[in-house]
Motif scaffolding. Structure first.
Motif, PDB file in Angstrom:
ATOM      1  N   ARG A  90       0.802  -1.055   0.052  1.00 42.91           N
ATOM      2  CA  ARG A  90      -0.012   0.018   0.154  1.00 42.91           C
ATOM      3  C   ARG A  90       0.908   1.202   0.111  1.00 42.91           C
ATOM      4  NH1 ARG A  90      -5.285  -0.839  -0.147  1.00 42.91           N
ATOM      5  NH2 ARG A  90      -5.439   1.634   0.521  1.00 42.91           N
ATOM      6  N   LEU A  91       0.610   2.358  -0.783  1.00 41.47           N
ATOM      7  CA  LEU A  91       1.349   3.539  -1.070  1.00 41.47           C
ATOM      8  C   LEU A  91       1.618   4.365   0.403  1.00 41.47           C
ATOM      9  CD1 LEU A  91       2.834   5.055  -2.944  1.00 41.47           C
ATOM     10  CD2 LEU A  91       0.655   6.172  -3.743  1.00 41.47           C
ATOM     11  N   GLY A  92       0.618   4.352   0.910  1.00 42.09           N
ATOM     12  CA  GLY A  92       0.635   4.953   2.463  1.00 42.09           C
ATOM     13  C   GLY A  92       1.753   4.491   3.153  1.00 42.09           C
ATOM     14  N   GLN A  93       1.790   3.300   3.390  1.00 41.31           N
ATOM     15  CA  GLN A  93       2.661   2.670   4.182  1.00 41.31           C
ATOM     16  C   GLN A  93       4.056   2.463   3.769  1.00 41.31           C
ATOM     17  OE1 GLN A  93       1.811  -1.832   4.429  1.00 41.31           O
ATOM     18  NE2 GLN A  93       3.513  -2.453   5.370  1.00 41.31           N
ATOM     19  N   LEU A  94       4.308   2.407   2.156  1.00 41.81           N
ATOM     20  CA  LEU A  94       5.614   2.553   1.641  1.00 41.81           C
ATOM     21  C   LEU A  94       5.982   4.155   1.701  1.00 41.81           C
ATOM     22  CD1 LEU A  94       7.901   1.595  -0.352  1.00 41.81           C
ATOM     23  CD2 LEU A  94       6.505   2.455  -2.388  1.00 41.81           C
ATOM     24  N   LEU A  95       5.200   5.110   1.655  1.00 36.34           N
ATOM     25  CA  LEU A  95       5.782   6.313   1.627  1.00 36.34           C
ATOM     26  C   LEU A  95       6.123   6.677   3.094  1.00 36.34           C
ATOM     27  CD1 LEU A  95       3.494   8.186  -0.823  1.00 36.34           C
ATOM     28  CD2 LEU A  95       5.925   7.460  -0.981  1.00 36.34           C
ATOM     29  N   THR A  96       5.645   6.146   4.251  1.00 33.80           N
ATOM     30  CA  THR A  96       5.886   6.226   5.642  1.00 33.80           C
ATOM     31  C   THR A  96       7.357   5.636   6.019  1.00 33.80           C
ATOM     32  OG1 THR A  96       3.478   6.332   6.314  1.00 33.80           O
ATOM     33  CG2 THR A  96       5.185   5.645   7.998  1.00 33.80           C
ATOM     34  N   GLU A  97       7.308   4.484   5.216  1.00 33.80           N
ATOM     35  CA  GLU A  97       8.981   3.691   5.401  1.00 33.80           C
ATOM     36  C   GLU A  97       9.793   4.598   4.955  1.00 33.80           C
ATOM     37  OE1 GLU A  97       8.106  -0.460   4.156  1.00 33.80           O
ATOM     38  OE2 GLU A  97       6.736  -0.739   5.664  1.00 33.80           O
ATOM     39  N   VAL A  98       9.704   5.107   3.636  1.00 41.55           N
ATOM     40  CA  VAL A  98      10.458   6.016   2.912  1.00 41.55           C
ATOM     41  C   VAL A  98      10.953   7.172   3.785  1.00 41.55           C
ATOM     42  CG1 VAL A  98      10.971   7.399   0.957  1.00 41.55           C
ATOM     43  CG2 VAL A  98       9.958   5.252   0.430  1.00 41.55           C
ATOM     44  N   ARG A  99       9.854   7.774   4.169  1.00 39.81           N
ATOM     45  CA  ARG A  99      10.242   9.203   5.007  1.00 39.81           C
ATOM     46  C   ARG A  99      10.899   8.781   6.231  1.00 39.81           C
ATOM     47  NH1 ARG A  99       5.247  11.059   7.759  1.00 39.81           N
ATOM     48  NH2 ARG A  99       5.892   9.694   9.353  1.00 39.81           N
ATOM     49  N   GLN A 100      10.825   7.593   6.847  1.00 40.56           N
ATOM     50  CA  GLN A 100      11.763   7.228   8.133  1.00 40.56           C
ATOM     51  C   GLN A 100      12.949   6.974   7.472  1.00 40.56           C
ATOM     52  OE1 GLN A 100       9.300   3.926   9.492  1.00 40.56           O
ATOM     53  NE2 GLN A 100       8.145   5.218  10.632  1.00 40.56           N
ATOM     54  N   ILE A 101      13.132   6.243   6.598  1.00 42.76           N
ATOM     55  CA  ILE A 101      14.589   5.984   6.014  1.00 42.76           C
ATOM     56  C   ILE A 101      15.310   7.285   5.809  1.00 42.76           C
ATOM     57  CG2 ILE A 101      15.965   5.057   4.063  1.00 42.76           C
ATOM     58  CD1 ILE A 101      13.744   2.816   4.088  1.00 42.76           C
ATOM     59  N   LEU A 102      14.669   8.330   5.012  1.00 39.77           N
ATOM     60  CA  LEU A 102      15.325   9.487   4.877  1.00 39.77           C
ATOM     61  C   LEU A 102      15.425  10.558   5.780  1.00 39.77           C
ATOM     62  CD1 LEU A 102      13.236  10.060   1.195  1.00 39.77           C
ATOM     63  CD2 LEU A 102      15.726   9.104   1.830  1.00 39.77           C
ATOM     64  N   ALA A 103      14.892  10.429   6.876  1.00 43.31           N
ATOM     65  CA  ALA A 103      15.018  11.331   8.069  1.00 43.31           C
ATOM     66  C   ALA A 103      16.199  11.290   8.738  1.00 43.31           C
ATOM     67  CB  ALA A 103      13.656  10.941   9.069  1.00 43.31           C
TER      68      ALA A 103
END
Length: 103
Positions: A90-103
Motif C-alpha cells: 500500500r502506497l501510504g505504508q511505503l511512503l511512511t517507510e521511505v520518510r523514516q529512512i530519509l529522516a
C-alpha cells in the motif's frame, strides 16, 4: 460554493482528466518530455488504466528505461519488459517507510 477566480462562474471543474477524457495537448507534450529526459519511471498508486498514463509507461519501456511500480493491484504496465520492480504494498505504508529512512 466558491466562485471561479477567473470567470466568476459557480461551475467548477477539478484539474484532472476523467476516465475517457483526453489530456490537454500542452500537458501531454510536457509529460512526454519528462519521460524522455528521465532516467527511469516511478509509478505510484495507479493501475495505469487510462491510455494516456499507460502510454507514458510504454514510452519509457520502449526507451529501455527501468520502471518501478508501487500500487495495490495489477497495472497495464506489469507485462512491459522494463518493469524492474513491482510491489503491491500500500502506497501510504511505503511512503511512511521511505520518510523514516530519509529522516
Amino acid at each position: 460554493m466558491p466562485l471561479c477566480e477567473h470567470c466568476g462562474s459557480d461551475l467548477l471543474k477539478p484539474d484532472v482528466v476523467f476516465f475517457g477524457g483526453s489530456l490537454d495537448k500542452a500537458v501531454r507534450h510536457a509529460s512526454l518530455d519528462l519521460v524522455e529526459n528521465a532516467d527511469r519511471l516511478l509509478v505510484l498508486g495507479t493501475s495505469l488504466a487510462t491510455y494516456s498514463a499507460f502510454g507514458l509507461a510504454r514510452r519509457a519501456s520502449d526507451q529501455g528505461k527501468e520502471i518501478f511500480i508501487c500500487t495495490d493491484g495489477d497495472t497495464r504496465a506489469d507485462p512491459l519488459p522494463a518493469v524492474a520492480l513491482k510491489t503491491q504494498q500500500r502506497l501510504g505504508q511505503l511512503l511512511t517507510e521511505v520518510r523514516q529512512i530519509l529522516a
